[in-house]
Design a protein around this motif. Sequence first.
Motif, PDB file in Angstrom:
ATOM      1  N   THR A   1       0.779  -0.970   0.153  1.00  0.00           N
ATOM      2  CA  THR A   1      -0.004  -0.096  -0.097  1.00  0.00           C
ATOM      3  C   THR A   1       0.886   1.226  -0.242  1.00  0.00           C
ATOM      4  N   GLY A   2       0.273   2.258  -0.007  1.00  0.00           N
ATOM      5  CA  GLY A   2       1.111   3.576   0.033  1.00  0.00           C
ATOM      6  C   GLY A   2       1.786   3.842   1.515  1.00  0.00           C
ATOM      7  N   GLU A   3       1.076   2.945   2.580  1.00  0.00           N
ATOM      8  CA  GLU A   3       1.679   3.148   3.762  1.00  0.00           C
ATOM      9  C   GLU A   3       2.695   1.740   4.333  1.00  0.00           C
ATOM     10  N   THR A   4       2.476   0.840   3.610  1.00  0.00           N
ATOM     11  CA  THR A   4       3.359  -0.516   4.282  1.00  0.00           C
ATOM     12  C   THR A   4       3.778  -1.325   2.971  1.00  0.00           C
ATOM     13  N   ASP A   5       4.429  -2.360   3.188  1.00  0.00           N
ATOM     14  CA  ASP A   5       4.882  -3.192   2.289  1.00  0.00           C
ATOM     15  C   ASP A   5       5.168  -4.561   3.144  1.00  0.00           C
TER      16      ASP A   5
ATOM     17  N   LYS B   1      10.678  -9.604  10.853  1.00  0.00           N
ATOM     18  CA  LYS B   1      11.139  -8.361  10.908  1.00  0.00           C
ATOM     19  C   LYS B   1      10.257  -7.122  10.268  1.00  0.00           C
ATOM     20  N   THR B   2       9.617  -6.608  11.502  1.00  0.00           N
ATOM     21  CA  THR B   2       8.677  -5.743  10.967  1.00  0.00           C
ATOM     22  C   THR B   2       8.830  -4.341  11.172  1.00  0.00           C
TER      23      THR B   2
ATOM     24  N   THR C   1       8.157  -3.297   5.758  1.00  0.00           N
ATOM     25  CA  THR C   1       8.344  -1.932   5.890  1.00  0.00           C
ATOM     26  C   THR C   1       7.283  -1.095   5.828  1.00  0.00           C
ATOM     27  N   GLY C   2       7.238   0.112   6.977  1.00  0.00           N
ATOM     28  CA  GLY C   2       6.012   0.864   6.767  1.00  0.00           C
ATOM     29  C   GLY C   2       6.561   2.338   7.540  1.00  0.00           C
ATOM     30  N   ASP C   3       5.611   3.171   7.437  1.00  0.00           N
ATOM     31  CA  ASP C   3       5.691   4.649   7.869  1.00  0.00           C
ATOM     32  C   ASP C   3       5.943   4.608   9.256  1.00  0.00           C
ATOM     33  N   LEU C   4       6.900   3.988   9.770  1.00  0.00           N
ATOM     34  CA  LEU C   4       7.009   3.978  11.303  1.00  0.00           C
ATOM     35  C   LEU C   4       7.582   5.498  11.831  1.00  0.00           C
ATOM     36  N   HIS C   5       7.986   6.430  11.254  1.00  0.00           N
ATOM     37  CA  HIS C   5       7.879   7.799  11.290  1.00  0.00           C
ATOM     38  C   HIS C   5       6.732   8.383  11.758  1.00  0.00           C
ATOM     39  N   ILE C   6       5.702   7.835  11.228  1.00  0.00           N
ATOM     40  CA  ILE C   6       4.218   8.355  11.954  1.00  0.00           C
ATOM     41  C   ILE C   6       3.961   7.892  13.328  1.00  0.00           C
TER      42      ILE C   6
ATOM     43  N   HIS D   1       0.898   2.064  13.946  1.00  0.00           N
ATOM     44  CA  HIS D   1      -0.623   1.381  13.608  1.00  0.00           C
ATOM     45  C   HIS D   1      -0.531   0.719  12.057  1.00  0.00           C
ATOM     46  N   HIS D   2      -0.036   1.486  11.153  1.00  0.00           N
ATOM     47  CA  HIS D   2      -0.274   1.060   9.693  1.00  0.00           C
ATOM     48  C   HIS D   2       0.340  -0.423   9.547  1.00  0.00           C
ATOM     49  N   THR D   3       1.781  -0.488   9.900  1.00  0.00           N
ATOM     50  CA  THR D   3       2.512  -1.581   9.937  1.00  0.00           C
ATOM     51  C   THR D   3       1.820  -2.841  10.981  1.00  0.00           C
ATOM     52  N   ASN D   4       1.478  -2.484  11.977  1.00  0.00           N
ATOM     53  CA  ASN D   4       0.653  -3.647  12.795  1.00  0.00           C
ATOM     54  C   ASN D   4      -0.187  -4.265  12.239  1.00  0.00           C
ATOM     55  N   GLU D   5      -1.121  -3.172  11.626  1.00  0.00           N
ATOM     56  CA  GLU D   5      -2.656  -3.519  11.082  1.00  0.00           C
ATOM     57  C   GLU D   5      -2.276  -4.365   9.883  1.00  0.00           C
ATOM     58  N   ASP D   6      -1.230  -3.823   9.068  1.00  0.00           N
ATOM     59  CA  ASP D   6      -1.175  -4.638   7.761  1.00  0.00           C
ATOM     60  C   ASP D   6      -0.446  -5.893   7.958  1.00  0.00           C
ATOM     61  N   VAL D   7       0.299  -6.185   8.834  1.00  0.00           N
ATOM     62  CA  VAL D   7       1.033  -7.428   9.174  1.00  0.00           C
ATOM     63  C   VAL D   7      -0.160  -8.290   9.433  1.00  0.00           C
ATOM     64  N   GLY D   8      -1.076  -7.874  10.504  1.00  0.00           N
ATOM     65  CA  GLY D   8      -2.240  -8.584  10.687  1.00  0.00           C
ATOM     66  C   GLY D   8      -3.032  -9.136   9.520  1.00  0.00           C
TER      67      GLY D   8
END
Length: 211
Positions: free
Chosen positions: A26-30, A46-47, A72-77, A80-87
């Motif tokens: 997505t635009g937020e995570t891979d 490795k999240t 990989t995700g927008d952890l600078h924000i 949330h997005h990484t946690n949700e998209d991993v789920g």
Amino acid sequence: MQTRDSIAPASLDLLPARTATVRRVTGETDVQVSLNLDGSGQCNAKTGVPFLDHMLHQISSHGLIDLDVQATGDLHIDDHHTNEDVGITLGQALHKALGDRKGIVRFGHFVAPLDEALIQVALDFSGRPHLSYGLEIPTQRVGTYDTQLVREFFVAIVNHAQMTLHIRQLDGINSHHIIEATFKAFARATRMAIEVDPRRSNLIPSSKGVL
């Protein structure tokens, strides 16, 4: 008329491999998740979110699921997005690996203690997403991890694995213990549910004949 031999369960060795790889971009995570439901509990996670990696190891180790999660995700924000998209991606991989769910036990339950914490999980790979979430986590964070994300992780898994999940906190005052016991109980309940029942390894575990 069928004979006893004609309806005998298939050898478990002859069942197809229950593996899956799913990638979500997505635009937020891979996020990419690979898993083997009939593994030995080997995990490579490795999240970028250390506590989430720790919890993924619990799912793998106690569920005996070989699991590789790269994200990989927008952890600078925030996480949330990484946690949700991993789920979400893990849920999709579970759904894909289970296929038509033929032969599985389907239901699973476990009560996991971790010191003062005691968590009950019951689940059903029913094809109907539902989460009943009863955790009361006393702190907002464990390390840098926002404890509100625990619920979001399980919402994502439930919706995309198409399962019913009930989580109950029977005891506990330490946030880390409560969360880790939850993931361990989820892992063991999942392990029970996805095991192949040798008495009906050729059948879908539903009186309707479909899940």
